[in-house]
Design a protein around this motif. Sequence first.
Motif, PDB file in Angstrom:
ATOM      1  N   ASN A   1     -47.171  17.372  21.562  1.00 39.91           N
ATOM      2  CA  ASN A   1     -48.328  16.886  22.173  1.00 39.91           C
ATOM      3  C   ASN A   1     -48.474  14.472  21.509  1.00 39.91           C
ATOM      4  OD1 ASN A   1     -51.240  17.986  22.628  1.00 39.91           O
ATOM      5  ND2 ASN A   1     -49.942  19.594  21.146  1.00 39.91           N
ATOM      6  N   THR A   2     -46.786  14.729  20.754  1.00 38.61           N
ATOM      7  CA  THR A   2     -46.655  12.867  20.948  1.00 38.61           C
ATOM      8  C   THR A   2     -46.357  12.323  22.069  1.00 38.61           C
ATOM      9  OG1 THR A   2     -45.968  14.194  18.608  1.00 38.61           O
ATOM     10  CG2 THR A   2     -45.217  12.188  19.159  1.00 38.61           C
ATOM     11  N   LYS A   3     -46.009  12.568  23.037  1.00 38.26           N
ATOM     12  CA  LYS A   3     -45.886  12.370  24.373  1.00 38.26           C
ATOM     13  C   LYS A   3     -46.990  11.512  24.919  1.00 38.26           C
ATOM     14  CE  LYS A   3     -41.288  15.085  25.786  1.00 38.26           C
ATOM     15  NZ  LYS A   3     -41.865  15.550  24.186  1.00 38.26           N
TER      16      LYS A   3
ATOM     17  N   HIS B   1     -56.366  12.846   9.821  1.00 37.52           N
ATOM     18  CA  HIS B   1     -55.958  14.447   9.122  1.00 37.52           C
ATOM     19  C   HIS B   1     -54.294  14.297  10.661  1.00 37.52           C
ATOM     20  CE1 HIS B   1     -58.495  15.495   6.934  1.00 37.52           C
ATOM     21  NE2 HIS B   1     -59.498  15.549   7.913  1.00 37.52           N
ATOM     22  N   THR B   2     -53.698  13.146  11.059  1.00 40.20           N
ATOM     23  CA  THR B   2     -52.162  13.107  11.223  1.00 40.20           C
ATOM     24  C   THR B   2     -51.265  11.735  11.286  1.00 40.20           C
ATOM     25  OG1 THR B   2     -53.693  13.543  13.329  1.00 40.20           O
ATOM     26  CG2 THR B   2     -52.061  11.981  14.305  1.00 40.20           C
ATOM     27  N   TYR B   3     -51.100  11.805  10.648  1.00 40.00           N
ATOM     28  CA  TYR B   3     -49.436  11.356  10.564  1.00 40.00           C
ATOM     29  C   TYR B   3     -48.445  11.617  11.307  1.00 40.00           C
ATOM     30  CZ  TYR B   3     -47.367  14.535   6.434  1.00 40.00           C
ATOM     31  OH  TYR B   3     -46.626  15.292   6.833  1.00 40.00           O
ATOM     32  N   PHE B   4     -47.323  10.518  10.978  1.00 39.13           N
ATOM     33  CA  PHE B   4     -46.263  10.478  11.713  1.00 39.13           C
ATOM     34  C   PHE B   4     -45.016  10.575  10.565  1.00 39.13           C
ATOM     35  CE2 PHE B   4     -41.665   8.458  13.329  1.00 39.13           C
ATOM     36  CZ  PHE B   4     -42.414   9.134  15.200  1.00 39.13           C
TER      37      PHE B   4
ATOM     38  N   SER C   1     -36.653  14.306  12.836  1.00 38.29           N
ATOM     39  CA  SER C   1     -36.730  12.753  12.803  1.00 38.29           C
ATOM     40  C   SER C   1     -36.064  13.377  14.613  1.00 38.29           C
ATOM     41  CB  SER C   1     -35.726  11.981  12.320  1.00 38.29           C
ATOM     42  OG  SER C   1     -34.537  12.771  11.957  1.00 38.29           O
ATOM     43  N   TRP C   2     -35.593  14.815  14.822  1.00 44.92           N
ATOM     44  CA  TRP C   2     -34.516  14.728  15.396  1.00 44.92           C
ATOM     45  C   TRP C   2     -35.864  15.066  17.019  1.00 44.92           C
ATOM     46  CZ3 TRP C   2     -35.751  19.380  18.534  1.00 44.92           C
ATOM     47  CH2 TRP C   2     -36.677  20.339  18.210  1.00 44.92           C
ATOM     48  N   GLY C   3     -37.547  14.960  16.946  1.00 45.17           N
ATOM     49  CA  GLY C   3     -38.384  15.050  18.075  1.00 45.17           C
ATOM     50  C   GLY C   3     -39.209  13.309  18.235  1.00 45.17           C
ATOM     51  N   TRP C   4     -38.797  12.379  17.142  1.00 46.44           N
ATOM     52  CA  TRP C   4     -39.587  10.845  16.501  1.00 46.44           C
ATOM     53  C   TRP C   4     -39.952  10.888  18.469  1.00 46.44           C
ATOM     54  CZ3 TRP C   4     -38.266   6.249  19.886  1.00 46.44           C
ATOM     55  CH2 TRP C   4     -38.672   4.998  18.655  1.00 46.44           C
ATOM     56  N   ALA C   5     -40.099   9.873  19.086  1.00 45.67           N
ATOM     57  CA  ALA C   5     -41.552   9.570  19.947  1.00 45.67           C
ATOM     58  C   ALA C   5     -41.970  10.537  20.727  1.00 45.67           C
ATOM     59  CB  ALA C   5     -41.080   8.100  20.774  1.00 45.67           C
ATOM     60  N   ALA C   6     -40.434  11.499  20.961  1.00 42.62           N
ATOM     61  CA  ALA C   6     -41.287  12.906  21.404  1.00 42.62           C
ATOM     62  C   ALA C   6     -41.555  13.636  21.840  1.00 42.62           C
ATOM     63  CB  ALA C   6     -39.799  13.396  22.552  1.00 42.62           C
ATOM     64  N   GLY C   7     -42.002  14.307  19.838  1.00 41.64           N
ATOM     65  CA  GLY C   7     -42.588  15.189  19.455  1.00 41.64           C
ATOM     66  C   GLY C   7     -42.206  15.079  17.376  1.00 41.64           C
TER      67      GLY C   7
ATOM     68  N   TYR D   1     -58.545  20.652  32.626  1.00 42.89           N
ATOM     69  CA  TYR D   1     -59.240  20.038  31.185  1.00 42.89           C
ATOM     70  C   TYR D   1     -57.432  19.151  31.629  1.00 42.89           C
ATOM     71  CZ  TYR D   1     -56.430  23.855  29.485  1.00 42.89           C
ATOM     72  OH  TYR D   1     -54.652  24.698  29.122  1.00 42.89           O
ATOM     73  N   TRP D   2     -57.239  18.367  30.520  1.00 40.70           N
ATOM     74  CA  TRP D   2     -56.109  17.104  30.610  1.00 40.70           C
ATOM     75  C   TRP D   2     -55.735  17.610  28.651  1.00 40.70           C
ATOM     76  CZ3 TRP D   2     -54.467  14.739  34.383  1.00 40.70           C
ATOM     77  CH2 TRP D   2     -54.772  14.227  35.400  1.00 40.70           C
ATOM     78  N   GLY D   3     -54.127  17.264  29.162  1.00 44.92           N
ATOM     79  CA  GLY D   3     -54.026  17.992  27.045  1.00 44.92           C
ATOM     80  C   GLY D   3     -52.624  17.115  27.653  1.00 44.92           C
ATOM     81  N   HIS D   4     -51.209  18.478  26.619  1.00 53.35           N
ATOM     82  CA  HIS D   4     -49.981  18.345  27.179  1.00 53.35           C
ATOM     83  C   HIS D   4     -49.670  19.313  26.616  1.00 53.35           C
ATOM     84  CE1 HIS D   4     -46.015  17.604  27.112  1.00 53.35           C
ATOM     85  NE2 HIS D   4     -46.056  16.490  27.533  1.00 53.35           N
ATOM     86  N   GLY D   5     -50.019  19.479  24.852  1.00 53.47           N
ATOM     87  CA  GLY D   5     -49.532  21.260  24.213  1.00 53.47           C
ATOM     88  C   GLY D   5     -47.958  20.520  23.355  1.00 53.47           C
ATOM     89  N   GLY D   6     -47.071  21.106  23.059  1.00 53.68           N
ATOM     90  CA  GLY D   6     -46.498  21.327  22.075  1.00 53.68           C
ATOM     91  C   GLY D   6     -45.159  22.094  21.047  1.00 53.68           C
ATOM     92  N   SER D   7     -44.412  22.256  21.386  1.00 53.85           N
ATOM     93  CA  SER D   7     -43.429  23.100  20.745  1.00 53.85           C
ATOM     94  C   SER D   7     -42.559  22.741  19.383  1.00 53.85           C
ATOM     95  CB  SER D   7     -42.215  23.926  21.876  1.00 53.85           C
ATOM     96  OG  SER D   7     -42.108  25.299  21.279  1.00 53.85           O
ATOM     97  N   PHE D   8     -42.547  23.375  18.197  1.00 53.15           N
ATOM     98  CA  PHE D   8     -41.025  22.989  17.194  1.00 53.15           C
ATOM     99  C   PHE D   8     -40.513  23.986  16.578  1.00 53.15           C
ATOM    100  CE2 PHE D   8     -40.187  20.612  13.769  1.00 53.15           C
ATOM    101  CZ  PHE D   8     -39.367  19.130  14.642  1.00 53.15           C
TER     102      PHE D   8
END
Length: 413
Positions: A129-131, A257-260, A294-300, A363-370
């Motif tokens: 979703n970070t993308k 409740h969102t942060y990097f 950190s290995w996710g950075w701008a991607a995750g 519907y529009w989104g992205h989804g994420g896997s970590f």
Amino acid sequence: MREQVGQKSRSSRSGGQPQQSRQSRQFSRRRGGLRGAAPAVAALAVGVMALGALAPPAVSAAGPDTGGPHTVGSVQQGLNGLVNSDGLPAALASVTDGRGHNRTYTAGVGDVATGSEVPGDGQVRIGSNTKAFTAVVVLQLVGEGKIRLDAPVDRYLPGLVRGKGNDGRRITVRHLLQQTSGLPNYTNYLGEDVRYFAPRELLDLALQHESLSRPGKKWAYSNTNYVLAGLIVEKVTRRPLAEELDRRIIERIGLRHTYFPAPGDATIREPHPHGYYRSAAGAPLQDITEIDPSWGWAAGQLVSTNSDLNRFYSALLGGGLLHKAQLDQMRGATLPAEDTFGPGARYGLGLVSKPLPCGDGLYWGHGGSFPGYETRGGATDDGRAVNVAVTMQLDDEAGRERVDKVVDAGLCR
């Protein structure tokens, strides 16, 4: 079944940088995660019990009952099924109707070692979703005239992308956001040790491998695209990506409740369900909540909640983050992405569209896997939004489709 009101608290995005935990430093796995990469595997056993040894899962639903006639029961039943039938430790959902009312749901346990309750709108690692966040910042800069979508990467990062058929003179910013650059996916080559990775290290890993295709020729999901997009943001703004995400999105629309996570911060700050890994069916669950992201950075790399994701995607579709021209670019000229995102999915510029099975549009989104978490969901043009999180990374499309069905239950009226 018993109803519980989930815990909520305001996050703090400032302060010190916590030291990485001993567990996270010792944790070992083959790198995967983020959408489109191999799942996490080997992990350090930390002495937690298998889920089957626990008492029946707690379930809860909190918030105003404003959904359609089938929404509440369908979403709760879907979460219960993910825990009871699929063996996931916990499942959480947030459903926002077209009038802005929000309802949260939980099933399972937040910590399998203690049997503690699942925080009603707990923080999770939201992976790819970070993308969508990164793409929004790039497109904001396009709207400000600081980035051109069809300019080559070399205009902003001269000479950085070279070798093995990878050429920043031919790859454009649009190719990065649309996943058509042909760049190899760095998460396939990360190795075993958990440590801090600088963005340039991630890029260098990818560039040691052959290009997948000529730029623009085909769609192929690669986390490397978004590392480069993040580096372009930093070059153009002369500010860290985390600060730009915070200033341009998180603070702007009130994602409390969102942060990097800061460098070295392997924790999750607010109330959260623990994230788990299981090496094989029937094997004990292993707690991998604390891990250097950190290995996710701008991607995750982002941490968030389902309700904040609902707010983000609703604000994005409602024009609260991008001018119409850039939002149209983000949603336009989508490409088939079913192999990665499921039936009917199409990929725009960091945004995925999926059809609703009730015949009620897209519907529009992205989804994420970590590692430890999977998040699925999105929003509709009329203001409905649903996000669902589970506390194990799903490594099969069938499992992700079952989570998608809970999203569908919340969005279909």
